[in-house]
Write a protein that holds these residues in place. Structure first.
Motif, PDB file in Angstrom:
ATOM      1  N   MET A 294       0.836  -1.194   0.000  1.00 32.20           N
ATOM      2  CA  MET A 294       0.000   0.000   0.000  1.00 32.20           C
ATOM      3  C   MET A 294       0.874   1.249   0.000  1.00 32.20           C
ATOM      4  O   MET A 294       1.944   1.270   0.579  1.00 32.20           O
ATOM      5  CB  MET A 294      -0.885   0.025   1.244  1.00 32.20           C
ATOM      6  CG  MET A 294      -2.051  -0.929   1.160  1.00 32.20           C
ATOM      7  SD  MET A 294      -3.136  -0.790   2.592  1.00 32.20           S
ATOM      8  CE  MET A 294      -2.254  -1.733   3.813  1.00 32.20           C
TER       9      MET A 294
ATOM     10  N   THR B 262       4.944   0.667   0.959  1.00 29.60           N
ATOM     11  CA  THR B 262       5.253  -0.118   2.150  1.00 29.60           C
ATOM     12  C   THR B 262       4.508  -1.448   2.087  1.00 29.60           C
ATOM     13  O   THR B 262       3.304  -1.478   2.006  1.00 29.60           O
ATOM     14  CB  THR B 262       4.823   0.639   3.408  1.00 29.60           C
ATOM     15  OG1 THR B 262       5.317   1.961   3.304  1.00 29.60           O
ATOM     16  CG2 THR B 262       5.368  -0.024   4.649  1.00 29.60           C
ATOM     17  N   LYS B 263       5.253  -2.483   2.099  1.00 30.94           N
ATOM     18  CA  LYS B 263       4.631  -3.796   2.007  1.00 30.94           C
ATOM     19  C   LYS B 263       4.457  -4.364   3.414  1.00 30.94           C
ATOM     20  O   LYS B 263       5.362  -4.268   4.236  1.00 30.94           O
ATOM     21  CB  LYS B 263       5.526  -4.713   1.182  1.00 30.94           C
ATOM     22  CG  LYS B 263       4.864  -6.008   0.803  1.00 30.94           C
ATOM     23  CD  LYS B 263       5.825  -6.855  -0.015  1.00 30.94           C
ATOM     24  CE  LYS B 263       5.171  -8.176  -0.378  1.00 30.94           C
ATOM     25  NZ  LYS B 263       6.085  -9.011  -1.132  1.00 30.94           N
ATOM     26  N   ALA B 264       3.296  -4.915   3.624  1.00 31.50           N
ATOM     27  CA  ALA B 264       3.105  -5.596   4.897  1.00 31.50           C
ATOM     28  C   ALA B 264       3.984  -6.833   4.891  1.00 31.50           C
ATOM     29  O   ALA B 264       3.920  -7.636   3.969  1.00 31.50           O
ATOM     30  CB  ALA B 264       1.643  -5.993   5.062  1.00 31.50           C
ATOM     31  N   VAL B 265       4.813  -6.927   5.905  1.00 28.41           N
ATOM     32  CA  VAL B 265       5.746  -8.045   5.894  1.00 28.41           C
ATOM     33  C   VAL B 265       5.387  -9.038   6.991  1.00 28.41           C
ATOM     34  O   VAL B 265       6.139  -9.261   7.918  1.00 28.41           O
ATOM     35  CB  VAL B 265       7.213  -7.546   6.015  1.00 28.41           C
ATOM     36  CG1 VAL B 265       7.707  -7.133   4.648  1.00 28.41           C
ATOM     37  CG2 VAL B 265       7.323  -6.368   6.964  1.00 28.41           C
TER      38      VAL B 265
END
Lengths: 735, 188
Positions: free
Chosen positions: B49, B184-187
């Motif tokens: 997102m 920013t990727k949810a990791v």
């Protein structure tokens, strides 16, 4: 180009006035504000012309310096004070919207005495003398019959100071503030157990200089503490890398390198895994640990098994991500830190979470570094020659007996001590019979708030001093109209900071309606209680002027300096006020009191099927329920919304923008609130901003706008170390 | 001749609305109206997102459609700032529909109003109210024809974009993007 017609001329002239920087500190102007007895009985405020008066803000509690432009006795503009070290000419939206509080037509205007039954909200307007006579009579009889400790002071903010003095003069130390049990209590206790002191009320954090920062649920950018946000964004511009641990894609997360959407309630597992990586991969600050800490060997053994793989099973995070983020922190140590955070009471093991965060900062060597939690310096405010009060008063609510490591009295303990048979034996000897509530809307601040209604039934006296009608005023016997921060003198503000300073709060306009400043109210009450000698001044400006004179200044002089007095920074020594005089990675204090000497992960309940954990936080434009009737702030943020993941919205057949009602497991329902369907939140929780859904009818703008999170927080998990009330343990569903 | 412009840093703006409130007080904007406002745009990419947050206002276009459509000459440009002469404004509101950014409103006192870059402060040591108040220091105002100005250097050293470039209005409200992070990727 048009010729200069009269209309245009007027426009230009007006603009010229608006734009001309009225010189702050011109003695012709400032002498007036400094010397005038504004805010006293006469209310002799500035009346003509335009001037700019410096003061400090109170829309939240950071104390940012402001300059208020006043024209013909009316405040027309609030700006940041450029000379003030914690505003630097900047303001957050709430500070910029302060005039909406001052000129709110819904304000309390006269003292009110309840005539209907409790909670009926039937009041009659009475004179100040009648109101204070009534209160003093009740206070006397409570003191005579039950002892002075049966009088409780529940408070928030600098304006409470004169009441604290009055309470000490009476002989009561029964005091509490929701900001302890809900916000900073567990955090400050956990940090104090580790470093001997906390990170500060205005946090001493070098966000501008740190290379890597981890945020555990802290949401800067939505939390708008001015100077913290300034330093945070300076850091971003300087290339700081951020790790944001939050079930929600917050503003902070959106600007971070890593977003770790952790399963709520598992933060300690993650923090222990970070400790494991830092220690077992030799990424900690060896010199700092060697020189300043104690208990490293025990800690090393303690976190031997808390590997990223171990933490992954609880947190729902990828083990490699846990390892990578620990390395990010460790590789640049000591130029990295874990941000301390606020509104800390979540799950009941909050002091331990604070300890875990503090311990990581110790491993990173972040304490005492300007890129970490730096050491501040302060100007000590000189004592005014008040008569000594008797400090031997019995501690009716023996907070040290109940919470030996705690730092204050949790408010719910005072509330429970007001209900016969509710409290445990150590607290029973002096039941609380009277409350004075200053500037805190308890009903919207304390979990399980229905207990307040129960307590009110048993009180002989409940006085509320407030600027606005609010949910707590509804339970009052007497309501006293307080001045806003723009209409009074208050104690000066001098926090520990990188630029040590003192700043003044002073009236910029005459008190509106019949409102009176807290010092005036406390002093008049003291007179009626025969304690007038303890308030040996006529106007609180005398106290400030005296204190400033001890610093080689005066009220007039500080006004000429823009409302701020500064001194050169002197680097404090690295000293730790812990029993070992070291940073305690292993806490013998805690062990002695029967608590885990090092943080341990414990599982918390997950929501049952069809229910979601209710999380709450802030929007930039509002401070709790204090601002949700402020027309300026409502214009830019009119109502809160409940954030719901699309998959959950589909299950419950909800669309973005729908009005829905939330219900908790006890069946308590919220007001209707709009849904925001977004992937910015995990599936197992919902989120809303705090402070909305007002139930006080006299708030013409905020009444029934949005939903109140606090009403749904009927359960809490008590932190056994501090008595603080973890509130992220409530589960809700959709009606 | 000066060419005034403004930049906003997308890497730091948090859309807090302090700029809106400061502007309203400085320019005596009536309740319910505003010269500037904030926006948030969430986009989803395969990477994750991305949330763009910014304060918005008149873009002070060089080829300003509002000026072009104004039948009385009330809308004009001076030193790069699009302004309205209230004496000449007849309140026809063609400029309001002509503005692709929605930056103008009809003032209850019967004229069209909008951001002026606080031109009444030009020549003083003070910048526009929105710039001064901004707690994230995301806004910079200045003369892009002055090579020593902060705004000139920013535009030289940072990547930037304008909104609705395809409208060819040559806006002078620049969005700084160069240090913006990848989505920013949810990791998890």
């Amino acid at each position: 180009m048009a010729s200069l017609t009269r209309r245009k001329f007027i426009k230009i002239t007006k603009s010229a006035i608006l734009g001309s920087a009225v010189v702050v500190g011109s003695s012709a102007i400032m002498g007036r504000a400094g010397e005038a007895s504004v805010g006293d009985d006469k209310g002799d405020g500035p009346v003509t012309g335009e001037m700019t008066i410096p003061s400090y803000c109170d829309v939240c509690f950071m104390g940012c310096g402001i300059n208020v432009t006043v024209r013909n006795g009316r405040a027309i503009k609030i700006e940041g004070n450029p000379t003030h070290p914690i505003s630097r000419g900047k303001l957050c939206p709430r500070g910029a919207g302060g005039l909406g509080q001052l000129y709110d037509p819904d304000r309390l205007k006269t003292p009110l005495l309840r005539i209907g039954k409790l909670g009926s909200e039937e009041f009659k307007a009475v004179s100040w003398d009648e109101a204070l006579e009534y209160i003093a009579g009740k206070m006397k009889s409570i003191k005579d019959e039950h002892g002075p400790e049966s009088l409780a002071l529940l408070k928030h903010g600098k304006g409470a100071d004169p009441f604290v003095r009055l309470w000490h003069a009476i002989g009561s130390k029964t005091e509490g503030h929701p900001s302890y049990a809900q916000c900073r209590g567990a955090r400050d206790t956990g940090w104090s157990l580790t470093f001997g002191k906390g990170p500060g009320g205005v946090e001493r954090v070098g966000l501008d200089k740190a290379e890597v920062v981890a945020f555990i649920g802290a949401h800067l950018g939505e939390n708008m503490h001015n100077v913290t946000v300034q330093d945070y964004t300076t850091g971003l511009r300087n290339g700081s890398r951020h790790i944001v641990v939050d079930p929600r894609f917050s503003t902070t997360a959106s600007k971070a390198k890593y977003w770790l959407p952790i399963k709520p309630g598992t933060d300690i597992a993650l923090l222990l895994a970070w400790m494991h990586v830092l220690i077992y991969e030799d990424l900690y600050d060896f010199e700092f640990v060697e020189e300043y800490t104690t208990g490293f060997d025990q800690l090393q053994k303690h976190v031997e098994y808390t590997t990223p793989e171990w933490a992954a099973t609880y947190t729902g995070l990828d083990a490699n991500t846990i390892r990578d983020t620990a390395r990010e922190l460790g590789e640049v140590a000591p130029k990295s830190m874990v941000f301390p955070g606020r509104r800390f009471a979540w799950y009941g093991d909050d002091t331990q979470r604070a300890r875990a965060m503090a311990i990581i900062n110790a491993l990173l060597g972040a304490w005492g570094k300007e890129s970490g939690i730096y050491l501040g310096d302060k100007i000590k405010i000189p004592k005014f020659p008040y008569p000594e009060v008797d400090h031997d008063a019995v501690h009716a609510l023996d907070v040290k007996g109940k919470y030996p490591l705690g730092q204050s009295t949790p408010v719910q303990d005072i509330i429970e001590a007001s209900i016969p048979g509710k409290t445990d034996t150590t607290w029973q000897n002096a039941p609380v019979k009277g409350w004075l509530v200053y500037s805190t809307n308890l009903v919207k601040a304390v979990p399980n708030a229905e207990i307040i209604a129960e307590a009110a039934q048993h009180l002989d006296l409940l006085v509320v001093v407030e600027t606005m009608p609010s949910e707590i005023t509804g339970y009052a016997d007497v309501v006293l109209p307080d001045t806003t921060y723009l209409e009074r003198f208050d104690v000066m503000n001098a926090p520990e900071w990188k630029e040590p300073f003192v700043s003044i709060r002073q009236p910029v306009v005459k008190p509106l309606y019949q409102s009176k400043p807290s010092w005036w109210i406390a002093k008049r009450l003291a007179d009626k209680l025969g304690l007038g000698e303890f308030f040996n001044y006529q106007n609180f400006s005398e106290v400030i002027d005296y204190q400033l004179r001890q610093l080689g200044s005066s009220l007039k002089d500080i006004n000429q300096k823009g409302g701020v007095l500064k001194k050169d920074f002197e680097e404090p020594k690295m000293r730790f006020k812990t029993p070992s005089r070291k940073v305690e990675l292993y806490s013998k204090q805690m062990e002695k009191e029967g608590f885990d000497p090092m943080p341990r992960f414990q599982k918390h309940k997950s929501p049952p099927d069809g229910y979601y954990r209710l999380l709450y936080g802030r929007v930039p434009q509002h401070t709790f329920s204090r601002t949700t009737n402020n027309s300026m702030l409502l214009e830019v943020h009119p109502e809160n919304k409940v954030w719901v993941h699309p998959e959950i919205a589909a299950v419950h057949n909800m669309k973005d923008g729908d009005y829905i009602v939330l219900k908790n497991r006890k069946g308590v329902k919220s007001n209707r609130v709009r849904v925001m369907v977004t992937k910015r939140i995990r599936q197992d929780c919902v989120y809303m901003a705090h402070g909305f859904g007002r139930t006080e009818r006299r708030l013409t703008k905020g009444f029934k706008v949005g939903a109140d999170d606090n009403g749904l927080l009927t359960e809490y998990s008590l932190d056994p170390i501090t008595g603080t009330t973890g509130s992220q343990v409530n589960f809700v569903t959709f009606v | 001749m000066a060419r005034y412009a403004m930049t906003i840093d997308l890497t730091t703006c948090v859309a807090c609305d302090a700029c809106v409130l400061a502007c309203k007080m400085e320019n005596n904007v009536p309740d319910g109206y505003h010269r500037d406002w904030t926006e948030q745009k969430l986009t989803e990419t395969s990477q994750g997102m991305e949330l763009e947050m910014f304060s918005n206002r008149c873009h002070h276009c060089k080829s300003a459609p509002c000026v072009a459509v104004c039948p009385t000459g009330a809308s004009y440009i001076k030193d790069g700032i699009v302004l309205i002469d209230r004496d000449l404004c007849v309140g026809c509101r063609q400029c309001i529909s002509g503005c692709p950014y929605g930056a103008r409103y009809y003032h209850p006192a019967s004229f069209v109003d909008k951001c002026t870059f606080c031109d009444h402060r030009l020549g003083t040591n003070r910048g526009p109210a929105c710039v001064e108040v901004c707690p994230t220091n995301s806004l910079v105002f200045g003369d892009v024809s002055d090579q020593d100005s902060e705004i000139f250097k920013l535009l030289k050293n940072r990547e930037s974009k304008v909104l609705l470039a395809e409208k060819k209005t040559k806006p002078k409200y620049y969005f700084l993007t160069s240090t913006i992070k990848k989505a920013t990727k949810a990791v998890a």
